[in-house]
Design a protein around this motif. Structure first.
Motif, PDB file in Angstrom:
ATOM      1  N   LYS A   1     -52.798 -16.327 -84.925  1.00  0.00           N
ATOM      2  CA  LYS A   1     -51.828 -15.218 -84.909  1.00  0.00           C
ATOM      3  C   LYS A   1     -51.021 -15.237 -83.625  1.00  0.00           C
ATOM      4  O   LYS A   1     -49.821 -15.014 -83.642  1.00  0.00           O
ATOM      5  CB  LYS A   1     -52.552 -13.887 -85.068  1.00  0.00           C
ATOM      6  N   LYS A   2     -51.690 -15.499 -82.501  1.00  0.00           N
ATOM      7  CA  LYS A   2     -50.978 -15.573 -81.223  1.00  0.00           C
ATOM      8  C   LYS A   2     -49.998 -16.737 -81.228  1.00  0.00           C
ATOM      9  O   LYS A   2     -48.897 -16.628 -80.709  1.00  0.00           O
ATOM     10  CB  LYS A   2     -51.970 -15.710 -80.069  1.00  0.00           C
ATOM     11  N   THR A   3     -50.395 -17.851 -81.824  1.00  0.00           N
ATOM     12  CA  THR A   3     -49.533 -19.035 -81.894  1.00  0.00           C
ATOM     13  C   THR A   3     -48.299 -18.736 -82.746  1.00  0.00           C
ATOM     14  O   THR A   3     -47.181 -19.111 -82.391  1.00  0.00           O
ATOM     15  CB  THR A   3     -50.308 -20.236 -82.483  1.00  0.00           C
TER      16      THR A   3
ATOM     17  N   LEU B   1     -56.389 -16.785 -82.546  1.00  0.00           N
ATOM     18  CA  LEU B   1     -55.518 -17.719 -81.826  1.00  0.00           C
ATOM     19  C   LEU B   1     -54.321 -18.148 -82.675  1.00  0.00           C
ATOM     20  O   LEU B   1     -53.218 -18.315 -82.154  1.00  0.00           O
ATOM     21  CB  LEU B   1     -56.318 -18.942 -81.366  1.00  0.00           C
TER      22      LEU B   1
ATOM     23  N   LYS C   1     -46.919 -15.932 -83.188  1.00  0.00           N
ATOM     24  CA  LYS C   1     -46.054 -14.996 -82.467  1.00  0.00           C
ATOM     25  C   LYS C   1     -45.338 -15.685 -81.296  1.00  0.00           C
ATOM     26  O   LYS C   1     -44.524 -15.082 -80.637  1.00  0.00           O
ATOM     27  CB  LYS C   1     -46.853 -13.817 -81.943  1.00  0.00           C
TER      28      LYS C   1
ATOM     29  N   GLU D   1     -46.969 -16.827 -78.605  1.00  0.00           N
ATOM     30  CA  GLU D   1     -47.699 -16.590 -77.363  1.00  0.00           C
ATOM     31  C   GLU D   1     -48.516 -17.818 -77.000  1.00  0.00           C
ATOM     32  O   GLU D   1     -48.877 -18.606 -77.851  1.00  0.00           O
ATOM     33  CB  GLU D   1     -48.641 -15.380 -77.526  1.00  0.00           C
TER      34      GLU D   1
END
Length: 120
Positions: free
Chosen positions: A113-115, A111, A117, A119
């Motif tokens: 990593k997504k944040t 999560l 980026k 996302e």
């Protein structure tokens, strides 16, 4: 004479049973506060800002009592912060979840990593 001994033993057992009911209640591992109600409110589509206020207040009370929030508490707060666009607080909450519950590290890292980026 045997009857008096029997009565005394019975009285002692009844007294012990009554006194054992007066003990302190067990201390739970986690203090939930309004966490479950707020998760329900989230799925009903209620305001994330209002949920954040309640959960942050509960978190302060939980800490003041020397207790721990349950697993997922910080992660849910991170989710709510992501909905409101506060990415710095998302990262902080996900990191808190990782520290308190190391078994969640793989998912929290995913999560995070997504944040990073951008996302949701």
């Amino acid at each position: 004479m045997k009857l008096t001994t029997l009565k005394a033993a019975l009285a002692a057992c009844v007294g012990a049973a009554l006194l054992s009911g007066c003990g302190t209640p067990p201390k739970y591992l986690y203090q939930w506060g309004d966490y479950q109600a707020q998760v329900y409110q989230h799925f009903k589509g209620d305001s994330p800002e209002q949920q954040i206020i309640v959960l942050e207040k509960n978190l302060q009370q939980i800490g003041a009592n020397g207790n721990l929030p349950p697993p997922g508490y910080h992660a849910h707060l991170g989710l709510l912060y992501s909905i409101t666009g506060k990415s710095d607080l998302v990262v902080a909450r996900f990191e808190d979840e990782k520290k308190l519950f190391p078994e969640s590290a793989v998912y929290m890292d995913f999560l995070l990593k997504k944040t990073q980026k951008g996302e949701k």
